[in-house]
Design a protein around this motif. Sequence first.
Motif, PDB file in Angstrom:
ATOM      1  N   PRO A 193       0.909  -1.359  -0.035  1.00 39.50           N
ATOM      2  CA  PRO A 193       0.114  -0.078  -0.202  1.00 39.50           C
ATOM      3  C   PRO A 193       0.905   1.300  -0.046  1.00 39.50           C
ATOM      4  O   PRO A 193       0.950   2.061   1.075  1.00 39.50           O
ATOM      5  CB  PRO A 193      -0.884  -0.140   1.288  1.00 39.50           C
ATOM      6  CG  PRO A 193       0.013  -0.838   2.072  1.00 39.50           C
ATOM      7  CD  PRO A 193       0.941  -1.987   1.332  1.00 39.50           C
ATOM      8  N   GLN A 203      -7.329  -0.333   1.104  1.00 43.35           N
ATOM      9  CA  GLN A 203      -6.172  -0.528   0.544  1.00 43.35           C
ATOM     10  C   GLN A 203      -6.058  -2.200   0.366  1.00 43.35           C
ATOM     11  O   GLN A 203      -5.813  -2.502  -0.954  1.00 43.35           O
ATOM     12  CB  GLN A 203      -4.793   0.183   0.702  1.00 43.35           C
ATOM     13  CG  GLN A 203      -3.830   0.004  -0.007  1.00 43.35           C
ATOM     14  CD  GLN A 203      -4.284   0.599  -1.601  1.00 43.35           C
ATOM     15  OE1 GLN A 203      -4.696   1.832  -1.602  1.00 43.35           O
ATOM     16  NE2 GLN A 203      -4.069  -0.279  -2.595  1.00 43.35           N
ATOM     17  N   ASN A 215      -5.757  -4.807  -2.629  1.00 39.56           N
ATOM     18  CA  ASN A 215      -4.620  -5.654  -2.942  1.00 39.56           C
ATOM     19  C   ASN A 215      -5.152  -7.185  -2.827  1.00 39.56           C
ATOM     20  O   ASN A 215      -4.278  -7.835  -3.655  1.00 39.56           O
ATOM     21  CB  ASN A 215      -3.617  -5.271  -1.975  1.00 39.56           C
ATOM     22  CG  ASN A 215      -3.125  -3.756  -2.133  1.00 39.56           C
ATOM     23  OD1 ASN A 215      -3.597  -3.143  -2.995  1.00 39.56           O
ATOM     24  ND2 ASN A 215      -2.241  -3.250  -1.381  1.00 39.56           N
ATOM     25  N   ASN A 260      -3.609   0.140  -8.957  1.00 34.80           N
ATOM     26  CA  ASN A 260      -2.509   0.525  -7.755  1.00 34.80           C
ATOM     27  C   ASN A 260      -2.330   2.193  -7.833  1.00 34.80           C
ATOM     28  O   ASN A 260      -2.315   2.510  -6.503  1.00 34.80           O
ATOM     29  CB  ASN A 260      -1.289  -0.157  -8.282  1.00 34.80           C
ATOM     30  CG  ASN A 260      -0.456  -0.220  -6.959  1.00 34.80           C
ATOM     31  OD1 ASN A 260      -0.904  -0.335  -5.819  1.00 34.80           O
ATOM     32  ND2 ASN A 260       0.976  -0.149  -6.959  1.00 34.80           N
ATOM     33  N   MET A 294      -5.910   4.092  -6.881  1.00 34.94           N
ATOM     34  CA  MET A 294      -6.206   3.854  -5.608  1.00 34.94           C
ATOM     35  C   MET A 294      -5.365   4.112  -4.145  1.00 34.94           C
ATOM     36  O   MET A 294      -5.792   4.251  -3.168  1.00 34.94           O
ATOM     37  CB  MET A 294      -6.741   2.381  -5.477  1.00 34.94           C
ATOM     38  CG  MET A 294      -7.774   2.056  -6.202  1.00 34.94           C
ATOM     39  SD  MET A 294      -9.336   3.136  -5.873  1.00 34.94           S
ATOM     40  CE  MET A 294     -10.592   2.859  -7.185  1.00 34.94           C
ATOM     41  N   ASP A 295      -4.328   3.950  -4.528  1.00 36.16           N
ATOM     42  CA  ASP A 295      -3.193   4.381  -3.564  1.00 36.16           C
ATOM     43  C   ASP A 295      -2.952   5.806  -3.388  1.00 36.16           C
ATOM     44  O   ASP A 295      -2.991   6.464  -2.066  1.00 36.16           O
ATOM     45  CB  ASP A 295      -1.743   3.824  -3.949  1.00 36.16           C
ATOM     46  CG  ASP A 295      -1.597   2.528  -3.343  1.00 36.16           C
ATOM     47  OD1 ASP A 295      -2.442   1.801  -3.065  1.00 36.16           O
ATOM     48  OD2 ASP A 295      -0.381   1.859  -3.664  1.00 36.16           O
TER      49      ASP A 295
END
Length: 880
Positions: free
Chosen positions: A291, A675, A679, A707, A710-711
């Motif tokens: 994350p 997160q 994942n 990735n 969203m991170d």
Amino acid sequence: MQKYGLTTAQAAEARRKYGSNALSAPPRATFWDKLWENFQDPMIKILLLALLVNAAFAYLGHGDWLETAGIFMAIILATFVSTWSEYSNENAFQKLQEEAARIRCRVWRDGEPQEIAIDDLVAGDAVILQAGDKVPVDGVLLEGSVKLDQAALNGESEEAAKSAAPQGFVWEAGGTDFLDEHRLYRGSVVVEGAGVMQAVKVGDASVYGQLTRELQDDERDSPLKLKLKGLAQQISKFSYAGGVLIAAAVMLHKMLLAGGFAAYTANMTQVAGDLLQAVILGIIIIVMAVPEGLPLMIAIVSSLNMRKMLNDNVLVRKLVGIETAGSLNLLFTDKTGTITKGKLEVVRFLTGDVQEYAGFGELPEKIKELTYQQVVLNTSASVTADSIVGGNMTEAALNKYLADYRMERTPERIRFAPFNSASKYSWAQVKGSGGSYCLVKGAPEKLLLRTAYYWAEDGSRQPFTAALQRRLEQRMLELAGQAIRMLALCSSEGTPEDDVPQEGLTLVGVVAIRDDVRPEAVEAIAAVQEAGVQVVMITGDRKETAVAIARDAGLLRRPEEIVWSSAELAALSDEEVKLLLPRLRVVARALPMDKSRLVRLSQELNLVVGMTGDGVNDSPALKKADVGFAMGSGTEVAKEAGDIVILDDNFLSIKKAILYGRTIYNSICKFIVFQLTINLSAVAISFIAPFIGIDKPLTITQILWINLVMDTLAALAFGGEPALAEYLEERPKRRSAPLVSREMLASIAMGGAYMTLVAIAFFKSAWVDHLFRDVADHIYTYTGFFCTYIFMAVANGFNVRTKDLQLLRNLELNKGFLQVMALIVAIQVLLTYVGGSILRTAPLNAHEWLVVIFFGASIIAADLLRKLLVKRCRVISPFI
């Protein structure tokens, strides 16, 4: 006045030999030092490794420079935001500390008084002291007499009387004796009297300076840092295992499609190409599992809350302070100025017939006039037409009690005898329109024995009978049990010779004075205790006073709760203290070593410990504690030792610091659930796909896009979560407890499993496939799943931001959350039109968008069902 002091040449020689009075500044971390320290964060280290691997693959032509840039930006933003927030707050703190260096002192130099900076004092200087001055060095009183407030050094609220040292007095090497009647120590405040002192120990050689050097101890890792280390290790293991297994699954799938091992290995060129693609996918999955938005999110939420706290009079010097405040198990707090107002106040006025009055304006006219005269004439303070300056804390309380009342004609003071410890009273001879009389003010136990009359409400003198005296003494005894001090006011007709008469005094009244408990502190202490934090008051006051204040503050409620004096604490072994510590509520007559010992023993019990303080004597304990709360009115040394400065000296602000600390912790937990759900599902989908005949459910580019968005963007969304009062109802987290709790793990597992099942349904269900336009390459179904996956992630953001079934609760307090989530959806819709072959997307029609919205929002219903089940189970068994 006799002239003391040094010549300019002697001062220069003393400075060369012994140094100046400047204190050695503790080492200051530069911006780059703090930045480097932030790069040591365990999550940042994982990201750096991912960055290097990604950059290497991108350079070889098998990776994506966009993802590499995204990881790089996440690292830079996270480290720079947190570093800048801490560095800027440290600069604000330094501006507060610079005020101390501007103090000017009066000394005898070259035979005449001069004013110089405090740092320019040297050993041998003769320093002129007056009421209100802060003692600038350690030294000996040469002339005059003073009363000092030494609370900053020894925690004692009782003023210390100092007298001139006799000829030949020698400052003995070693040891510190605050009770010595001739020695004065830096940091004390002159509350009464005047004199000249000789500087003996200056700068770092003073007691004040020695304590500053004790503040270089290594700091313990904060609870959050320990938890993040554990999470980083778990994520590393999960990501590496996931990457290897997925790479192996891809190769096994290729082998099965080729008809077995022999058939597959017949074309080694194809095997090499497949292996390279599998390794790349495995590396991407490893990166996906980390994350990378977490450090950025921590930096953002800490920075935002630091600004909010400054508005609430809480200056956070170190980010670790606010993080740790939310995990406190035990808080050792000072009394004066924190729980109490820090100022004496007149709370009652008792007359000779035991009538009680609250305000000065309520007093009968004759008693009011005599009380006013006692305050303005029977005093060592300087009285002008507009103000009353100087005097000790008791006289300041009496001055405040008068408010703006003034007599039209104040009698003239002819003689004044100041208070002394032998007689325990002061007196003044005054001359009014009716002749000469005497005003006496002092200890009731001394003056009531000389009293024969009292002033009645109608202004007449009445006999002060034995029965009235017993009633008055009984009431005074009751008030004394409430930590209230008493001061008797009497008058006497005629002109005294050398002292007031031994009998025949007329009682004006008894003034009840107290350093009252802050009303807001009572509420704040109750809230902190309800939050599961044990509060222990440590004070230099005597035991009876400490107990009375503790009861009023709500610290003492049950018979089993313990109050110790310093002597009682010293008599116990470490193991005995640890055993009884959970029941401890008050430590009276405390010494500096008591505070440090209690912090050490508490930490040995694996508790997260906070300490409040304002004096030099508090500094070692402030530094040793997991989080030190220094009072804004306290000494510079205490502020240097603390992590957080409470600018308004208010316990309510400590409650706010704990609340903000818990807000940060809860925001981090929400982001982690959000997160890690993404994942987990991405890894699970990529792992299962080859075994059920799905080829690339998510392409490498799509995984990288998920990735990245969203991170980074989600970190902004959760960074603005509000501080909710309900967080104070939660129990403190144990230092050794994992960051991901069982409830968080259940949410992650459910969310990840649901998103994986939806993925399988999209690719294996003919019914779902038929909801999209039927084309040979199923591009609309693939696009629908990609958008559904993003929409599910966004919808799950609403699930994780509250434990309630009301998903929109408190959403108006974090409008940034809605804006960020709307931006993610808007970008995703745009990508279906412009992504093309790069993102494997095609424009969807209205019907297909409805399907995407339905499946995307369905995760809300799934999680609401989970919450209902959890709620039902807790009703059945509260321990679940």
